[in-house]
Design an enzyme around this catalytic site. Structure first.
Site, PDB file in Angstrom:
ATOM      1  N   SER A  80       0.867  -1.181   0.000  1.00 48.13           N
ATOM      2  CA  SER A  80       0.000   0.000   0.000  1.00 48.13           C
ATOM      3  C   SER A  80       0.896   1.221   0.000  1.00 48.13           C
ATOM      4  CB  SER A  80      -0.878  -0.008   1.259  1.00 48.13           C
ATOM      5  OG  SER A  80      -1.496   1.244   1.482  1.00 48.13           O
ATOM      6  N   TYR A  91      -2.703  -0.936  10.226  1.00 44.82           N
ATOM      7  CA  TYR A  91      -2.565  -1.069   8.774  1.00 44.82           C
ATOM      8  C   TYR A  91      -1.225  -0.528   8.293  1.00 44.82           C
ATOM      9  CZ  TYR A  91      -3.955  -0.964   3.868  1.00 44.82           C
ATOM     10  OH  TYR A  91      -4.031  -1.170   2.509  1.00 44.82           O
TER      11      TYR A  91
END
Length: 252
Positions: free
Chosen positions: A144, A157
């Site tokens: 990401s 995350y």
């Protein structure tokens, strides 16, 4: 078609999600067969049907990528039923919650790291154990843009995606000089269940995501196309790369 001409078998974890589905459908165009692994059995089956409706061959498997037993079992099943894995999209991941770090739930942090870090580690471990003796294969880990920058409210995350990039680079160094390659794709905000969930949890966070240069959310196909490129012979000299797909969000 001879055995040496045979197209590779592709494996996609998290294949029942929006990005995973796009990856599976894209890889079906360049693979002999695609295995779709997801904890959600119905979602995995739905993607397998889409692959088959497009003329491809698919296998759906329900499994938890954070389980060493499940991982070993689904990789064994894929190779027994479809053949040697030549392309591995190590894509499964979860978002956790949006909360300040000092209020972030311990159990959520643990689960995010279990899926996003241990799951990626186990996939790399078990697939590389089969690719290395064969001397060929390509792996693309889904990280990401949170792997290369911080993001308030997403401690689990962000930490997990930094780890995915570290695992990618470690694996790439270990297979350097062989015909095996390990790369990572780094999506920014992509129109998907995950981004909708994060935006639903925090309006302020959604505004911040859109202010950093990206004109709009990307599409799952935008990520899938880069995964396909990294898995192809056209990327034969690409190893250990972190390929950003974010519409320019991280440029500024």
């Amino acid at each position: 078609m001879t055995a040496t001409d045979r197209r590779p078998v592709a494996l996609v974890t998290g294949g029942g999600g929006d990005i995973g589905r796009a990856i599976a459908l894209r890889l079906a165009r360049m693979s002999d067969a695609v295995a779709i692994v997801d904890r959600d059995e119905a979602a995995a089956n739905a993607v397998a049907r889409l692959v088959e409706d497009g003329g491809g061959k698919a296998l759906a498997i329900s499994a938890d990528v954070a389980s060493a037993r499940d991982t070993a079992a689904f990789i064994e099943t894929v190779e027994a039923r479809l053949g040697p894995i030549g392309i591995f999209a190590n894509n499964a991941g979860i978002e956790g919650v949006v909360a300040p770090l000092h209020q972030y739930p311990d159990d959520t942090f643990d689960r995010v790291l279990q899926v996003n870090v241990k799951g990626v580690f186990l996939g790399l471990k078990h697939v590389l154990a089969r690719m290395i003796p064969r001397g060929a294969g390509t792996i693309v880990n889904t990280a990401s843009t949170s792997a290369i920058r911080g993001r308030a409210g997403l401690a689990g995350y962000v930490a997990s995606k930094h780890a995915v990039l570290g695992l990618t680079r470690t694996a790439a160094l270990e297979v350097g000089g062989t015909k095996i390659r390990v790369n990572a794709v780094l999506p920014g905000p992509i129109e998907s269940r995950m981004i909708r969930e994060l935006e639903g949890q925090s309006r302020d966070n959604a505004v911040a995501l859109r202010r950093n240069g990206a004109a709009a959310h990307g599409r799952p196909q935008d990520v899938a196309n880069i995964v396909a490129f990294l898995a192809s012979d056209e990327a034969a000299h690409v190893n250990g790369a972190a390929w950003v797909v974010d519409g320019g969000m991280t440029v500024a």
